[in-house]
Write an enzyme that holds these catalytic residues in place. Structure first.
Site, PDB file in Angstrom:
ATOM      1  CB  THR A 182      34.508  35.857  33.340  1.00 58.06           C
ATOM      2  OG1 THR A 182      35.098  35.258  32.096  1.00 58.06           O
ATOM      3  CG2 THR A 182      35.318  35.014  34.466  1.00 58.06           C
ATOM      4  CG  PHE A 184      35.313  37.652  38.163  1.00 62.19           C
ATOM      5  CD1 PHE A 184      36.829  37.685  38.078  1.00 62.19           C
ATOM      6  CD2 PHE A 184      34.364  38.090  37.075  1.00 62.19           C
ATOM      7  CE1 PHE A 184      37.371  37.918  37.002  1.00 62.19           C
ATOM      8  CE2 PHE A 184      35.164  38.390  35.753  1.00 62.19           C
ATOM      9  CZ  PHE A 184      36.594  38.231  35.708  1.00 62.19           C
TER      10      PHE A 184
END
Length: 192
Positions: A182, A184
């Site tokens: 992921t 960020f």
């Protein structure tokens, strides 16, 4: 003697302690930061806007599910007041966890954030008796499952959340793609 001010940056994030966003904070600030859990992406962004937090860490993209729409929407609402300072790409390995003594065969309901559940579609297809239930966040789901002590309920979250909330890991790396990650973004108030 006066107390020294806390020199660690205050960093807001969506979720409970043990969330992947907290791990992203640890990666971005290896010497330490004060994590500030928030109930939503909007609240995490607002904490920066209000000066309660120095920074926020918001997920914007996942290798399996693509854009994290709620995170992007929260950023878009305040983009003229915020600056993007950095990006953090965190490996994401999801674990199925439950209270001590629970078994995979005995589980019926598994809760987690909708984005995390979407990263484990193949696992849920292989284990059709498990009912995925959307929760506000991964670590919050783990905390709730631990508090309930119901061996028919599990959570999908990080191994850090399992340890924090005293859950046993029943299955590791249940995400559809082993190279899962992921991305960020780190934000602060504009001009700070």
């Amino acid at each position: 003697m006066a107390a020294l001010p806390d020199l660690l940056p205050r960093v807001s994030f969506q979720g409970e302690l043990g969330a992947f966003s907290e791990q992203a904070i640890c990666q971005q600030w290896p010497l330490g930061a004060t994590p500030l859990p928030c109930p939503s992406f909007d609240a995490a962004v607002q904490a920066v806007d209000d000066g309660v937090a120095d920074f926020a860490v918001i997920p914007v993209e996942n290798a399996i599910v693509g854009p994290v729409h709620a995170g992007l929407a929260a950023l878009a609402q305040a983009e003229t007041r915020l600056d993007r300072r950095a990006e953090v790409r965190l490996p994401i390995h999801l674990c199925l966890m439950a209270p001590a003594g629970a078994t995979l065969a005995g589980l019926r309901q598994v809760q987690s954030h909708g984005v995390a559940l979407a990263q484990c579609r193949a696992f849920f297809l292989r284990h059709g008796w498990l009912k995925p239930v959307v929760h506000a966040d991964t670590a919050g789901a783990a905390r709730e499952v631990a508090a309930a002590r119901d061996r028919s309920r599990g959570a999908v979250a990080s191994s850090v959340a399992a340890e924090r909330y005293g859950l046993e890991i029943i299955a590791r790396s249940i995400e559809d793609v082993p190279a899962n990650w992921t991305r960020f973004v780190v934000i602060s108030r504009a001009g700070d």
